[in-house]
Design a protein around this motif. Structure first.
Motif, mmCIF file in Angstrom:
data_model
loop_
_atom_site.group_PDB
_atom_site.id
_atom_site.type_symbol
_atom_site.label_atom_id
_atom_site.label_comp_id
_atom_site.label_asym_id
_atom_site.label_seq_id
_atom_site.Cartn_x
_atom_site.Cartn_y
_atom_site.Cartn_z
ATOM 1 N N ILE A 130 0.831 -1.202 0.000
ATOM 2 C CA ILE A 130 0.000 0.000 0.000
ATOM 3 C C ILE A 130 0.867 1.253 0.000
ATOM 4 O O ILE A 130 2.006 1.237 0.467
ATOM 5 N N GLU A 131 0.312 2.330 -0.540
ATOM 6 C CA GLU A 131 0.914 3.661 -0.433
ATOM 7 C C GLU A 131 -0.028 4.452 0.459
ATOM 8 O O GLU A 131 -1.134 4.818 0.039
ATOM 9 N N PRO A 132 0.338 4.684 1.722
ATOM 10 C CA PRO A 132 -0.618 5.237 2.693
ATOM 11 C C PRO A 132 -1.214 6.582 2.308
ATOM 12 O O PRO A 132 -2.423 6.775 2.433
ATOM 13 N N ASP A 133 -0.386 7.518 1.852
ATOM 14 C CA ASP A 133 -0.880 8.880 1.627
ATOM 15 C C ASP A 133 -1.908 8.943 0.504
ATOM 16 O O ASP A 133 -2.950 9.581 0.635
ATOM 17 N N ALA A 134 -1.589 8.288 -0.618
ATOM 18 C CA ALA A 134 -2.480 8.359 -1.784
ATOM 19 C C ALA A 134 -3.471 7.203 -1.840
ATOM 20 O O ALA A 134 -4.237 7.097 -2.791
ATOM 21 N N HIS A 135 -3.458 6.332 -0.819
ATOM 22 C CA HIS A 135 -4.344 5.172 -0.791
ATOM 23 C C HIS A 135 -4.132 4.278 -2.021
ATOM 24 O O HIS A 135 -5.099 3.794 -2.624
ATOM 25 N N GLY A 136 -2.890 4.070 -2.370
ATOM 26 C CA GLY A 136 -2.588 3.187 -3.495
ATOM 27 C C GLY A 136 -2.369 1.759 -3.045
ATOM 28 O O GLY A 136 -2.019 1.497 -1.888
ATOM 29 N N VAL A 137 -2.565 0.821 -3.947
ATOM 30 C CA VAL A 137 -2.304 -0.597 -3.700
ATOM 31 C C VAL A 137 -1.615 -1.187 -4.926
ATOM 32 O O VAL A 137 -2.003 -0.892 -6.064
ATOM 33 N N VAL A 138 -0.591 -1.986 -4.688
ATOM 34 C CA VAL A 138 0.080 -2.727 -5.752
ATOM 35 C C VAL A 138 0.189 -4.187 -5.309
ATOM 36 O O VAL A 138 0.676 -4.462 -4.215
ATOM 37 N N LEU A 139 -0.295 -5.092 -6.144
ATOM 38 C CA LEU A 139 -0.215 -6.527 -5.862
ATOM 39 C C LEU A 139 1.026 -7.069 -6.563
ATOM 40 O O LEU A 139 1.105 -7.051 -7.796
ATOM 41 N N VAL A 140 1.996 -7.544 -5.782
ATOM 42 C CA VAL A 140 3.294 -7.918 -6.338
ATOM 43 C C VAL A 140 3.528 -9.428 -6.259
ATOM 44 O O VAL A 140 2.724 -10.165 -5.699
ATOM 45 N N ASP A 141 4.669 -9.842 -6.812
ATOM 46 C CA ASP A 141 5.156 -11.223 -6.841
ATOM 47 C C ASP A 141 4.161 -12.153 -7.541
ATOM 48 O O ASP A 141 3.401 -12.889 -6.919
ATOM 49 N N TRP A 142 4.246 -12.139 -8.867
ATOM 50 C CA TRP A 142 3.364 -12.945 -9.706
ATOM 51 C C TRP A 142 4.026 -14.255 -10.124
ATOM 52 O O TRP A 142 3.605 -14.877 -11.108
ATOM 53 N N CYS A 143 5.039 -14.678 -9.376
ATOM 54 C CA CYS A 143 5.762 -15.909 -9.721
ATOM 55 C C CYS A 143 4.919 -17.165 -9.523
ATOM 56 O O CYS A 143 5.236 -18.215 -10.083
#
Length: 330
Positions: free
Chosen positions: A216-229
């Protein structure tokens, strides 16, 4: 290897050769990383956690020196010079290589097939996904093979765009040990459903939606789902489970049965209920129960539709959506 044993070993040995040995140094390195990784310390007290973090940093720095043959050498892979080690993932070490990029280096060449899965997933999502939602997954810069001149081992290396200011859900839970306010968890849950909807519409199942893989990016309320292995096409099987997290997976994964959108949805739901802990209201727990039915066919299979249903639950609980500033307290 227990955390206390790893801390003692790092402190006691005098040379890198003693630390990693000469028979299976890469295996010893993986054992030490697994024992000392900050995300795997569980209920360690503050003193042991601090010692483990310091030992972890020593291990990663000493491994690079040991692997390179001298503390003054610079490792170059393809067109990239490795900078600082940023993360130690489940299968890979991620290094800063400048230009807002991270290089993912698998510790074991046997995991090249899993690296290839990530490439396929990210390229498929980029080609078929809605461009508005692509920031919810990492951007693949390139992928190439590198042969170690000393050992002859060939590794597939992935380079991804780096996003500053991200924190895993593990970090969030450590900052809020009594549970995150459900109103804050709500925006993380909503955005995680967007990431899954993006992938599933492209025919990809993530296969390992765990707290360490949700950033998550707290300030901008972002989310990134990582590690697609660990990803796989819809209707196929997940290639492997992340060690130590078997109880986080729905039954079809362990049984090597075909998986679907409901597999990811169940794991994402587990992440969010775990994040809220005892603070989760019964309405959200009831919603979660519906997402975590035992059988895949009984679970929701459309993350976009589920997002609409989730918004209705939230509106009944809290009224119209409003922006709530979120900070990590520790």
């Amino acid at each position: 290897m227990r955390t206390s044993e790893a801390i003692h070993l790092v402190a006691a040995v005098r040379t890198d050769a003693e630390l990693f040995g000469d028979r299976a140094p890469a295996r010893r390195y993986r054992e030490l990383v697994a024992a000392l990784h900050p995300d795997r310390l569980g209920a360690a007290d503050d003193r042991e956690r601090a010692a483990a973090v310091e030992a972890f940093q020593q291990v990663t720095a000493r491994w690079r020196a040991f692997r390179d043959g001298s503390t003054g050498s610079t490792t170059t892979l393809g067109d990239y010079r490795l900078g600082a080690l940023r993360y130690a993932g489940d299968l890979t070490d991620l290094y800063d290589v400048g230009a807002d990029r991270l290089l993912k280096l698998p510790r074991d060449p046997a995991d090249n097939d899993l690296m290839a899965r990530e490439v396929h997933a990210l390229r498929t999502i980029e080609e078929q996904g809605d461009p508005r939602h692509l920031p919810y997954v990492p951007r693949l810069v390139e992928s190439f093979r590198h042969r170690d001149p000393a050992t002859g081992a060939e590794r597939r290396i992935n380079v991804v765009a780096a996003v500053p200011g991200l924190h895993s859900l593990d970090d969030v839970r450590r900052a809020y040990p009594d549970g995150v306010d459900p109103r804050d968890a709500a925006w993380m849950w909503r955005r995680l459903l967007v990431a899954l909807g993006l992938a599933h519409r492209a025919g990809v199942v993530h296969g390992a939606v765990l707290p360490r893989h949700v950033l998550i990016e707290p300030d901008a309320h972002g989310v990134v789902l990582v590690d697609w292995c660990f990803s796989t096409p819809l209707g196929h099987t997940v290639p492997a489970m992340v060690p130590g997290f078997a109880d986080w997976y729905p039954p079809e994964v362990a049984k090597r049965q075909p998986v679907g959108a409901g597999t990811d949805i169940a794991m994402a739901t587990r992440c969010m209920t775990w994040l809220m802990g005892s603070r989760a209201p019964r309405e959200l727990l009831a919603f979660a129960d519906g997402c975590r039915q035992r059988f895949l066919r009984s679970r929701p299979d459309d993350a976009w539709q589920l997002l609409g249903e989730f918004d209705k639950v939230l509106e009944r609980l809290y009224g119209p959506r409003t922006f709530r500033p979120f900070t990590l307290t520790r």
